[in-house]
Enzyme design. Structure first.
Site, short mmCIF file in Angstrom:
data_model
loop_
_atom_site.label_atom_id
_atom_site.label_comp_id
_atom_site.label_asym_id
_atom_site.label_seq_id
_atom_site.Cartn_x
_atom_site.Cartn_y
_atom_site.Cartn_z
N ASP A 256 -51.56 63.59 -15.06
CA ASP A 256 -51.05 65.14 -15.23
C ASP A 256 -49.75 65.63 -14.87
O ASP A 256 -49.25 66.38 -14.55
CB ASP A 256 -52.02 65.89 -14.52
N ASP B 42 -56.78 65.81 -22.54
CA ASP B 42 -55.56 66.79 -21.65
C ASP B 42 -54.34 66.10 -21.48
O ASP B 42 -53.31 66.84 -21.52
CB ASP B 42 -56.25 67.02 -20.34
#
Length: 380
Positions: A92, A159
């Site tokens: 991330d 993601d």
């Protein structure tokens, strides 16, 4: 009110809400809302910590107000801590550093911010697994939780497509081919493994950690392995549109189109996407405002690419419909006392985190509104 005027008026309210809440939020980073539309905050490093900073940089871009710039820059120490501690880093890094360090570099030219962005890109690059052609998602390190380590190892997730922009940016800044090459390889693997033949998507895909052999698609936040988690579909839509904007690789455009057309069919006439598109009647059909916001932002981005005008109108109309759904069902910008922008987000329904404010829903809501009224400069 005309669509552009309604979206501009909402965007103005978003900026004002951020301004009003700065004394309450301070240096904290929102993680999730509570039942009273107040924020619960991150406790240290968290994958969502960049979204408040990203909103502040968007507000600075729109207004030129030093209050937003100062509030965003004051968060730098927490991002520096991620770069100092490998245990805090995972896939991330793009969510965290594209919306903080890269944004700061692009808007202020601060050299330290640029260096932090490059360091984050290096850390993301180091997660590449060449044997399978993917960026490892969650960290599988340590012996304290072997079950978690076994689950995480050899896994890519939808993601990550949003994080590839950090690598493309680093390539543009340095001309080092590794950044672009790894982003391209990961995107190709995502297209072949996460995107199904019917253009729905898996949330995660598992590979043999030693050989890289593709094993199976699964879910983590969706209803079932064979279902289609709506925010995962949205991450992929926006991500492949980003990849095309960065590279002009027609393969990325093809996937973005296919995913968007499938989402259009799955959303149908509903105002806001349900959290998973394959729910049985026994499951509560919670809506996910964050999925709607991410989809809308990705669709506006897709519509702004070099595609036929009629097709661009199609994606823009779908995005407008999603924004209209958010405005009619989830908009908190007129709600007195609310700290966020959107209600009815579904963070992780299987874990009980649903029907709440989410900082990523808020960020993409602002981005979508900006794209809808013609802004084209962002941090991805």
């Amino acid at each position: 009110m005309h669509t552009d005027e309604a979206h501009q008026a909402t965007l103005t309210r978003c900026v004002e809400r951020l301004r009003q809440q700065m004394p309450a939020v301070g240096l904290r980073n929102p993680k999730i809302g509570n039942a009273h539309n107040r924020w619960i905050y991150c406790n240290g490093a968290d994958w969502v910590m960049g979204f408040q900073t990203g909103q502040l940089w968007l507000a600075y871009q729109l207004t030129g107000s030093s209050a937003f710039k100062n509030a965003a820059q004051a968060r730098r120490p927490e991002f520096e801590q991620i770069l100092r501690d490998r245990r805090l880093r995972d896939h991330d890094l793009g969510f965290q550093f594209s919306l903080s360090s890269v944004a700061e570099w692009l808007l202020t030219g601060d050299d330290r911010a640029r260096a932090m962005g490059i360091s984050a890109a290096d850390a993301l690059l180091a997660r590449f697994r060449p044997e399978g052609g993917y960026i490892q998602a969650w960290s599988a390190q340590g012996t304290h939780d072997r079950e978690k380590a076994a689950f995480a190892n050899g896994r890519m997730i939808a993601d990550t497509m949003q994080n590839l922009a950090l690598l493309y940016w680093a390539h543009r800044e340095t001309a080092i081919e590794d950044y672009r090459d790894v982003a391209q390889i990961h995107a190709a693997t995502a297209a072949s493994c996460l995107v199904r033949d019917d253009d729905t998507s898996f949330h995660t895909f598992l590979f043999d950690p030693s050989t890289g052999e593709p094993l199976r698609g699964e879910t983590h936040q969706g209803y079932a392995d064979a279902s289609c988690w709506s925010r995962g579909q949205a991450w992929l839509m926006h991500g492949f549109a980003q990849c095309y904007a960065a590279t002009r690789d027609p393969a990325h455009l093809d996937v973005a189109r296919r995913l968007s057309a499938k989402a259009e069919a799955l959303v149908g006439s509903t105002a806001v996407p349900v959290w998973d598109f394959n729910l049985p009647d026994t499951e509560t059909p919670y809506i996910d405002s964050s999925a709607g916001a991410v989809m809308a932002a990705g669709l506006y981005l897709l519509a702004d690419q070099d595609i036929p005008a009629e097709e661009a109108l199609r994606w823009r109309a779908f995005a407008d419909r999603l924004i209209d759904g958010l405005l009619s069902t989830c908009d908190l910008t007129k709600t007195e006392g609310a700290q966020g922008l959107l209600a009815h987000g579904a963070a992780h329904v299987p874990a009980g985190r649903c029907d709440t404010m989410l900082p990523y829903g808020d960020y993409y809501f602002m981005e979508a509104l900006m794209r809808s009224v013609g802004h084209t400069q962002f941090f991805w």
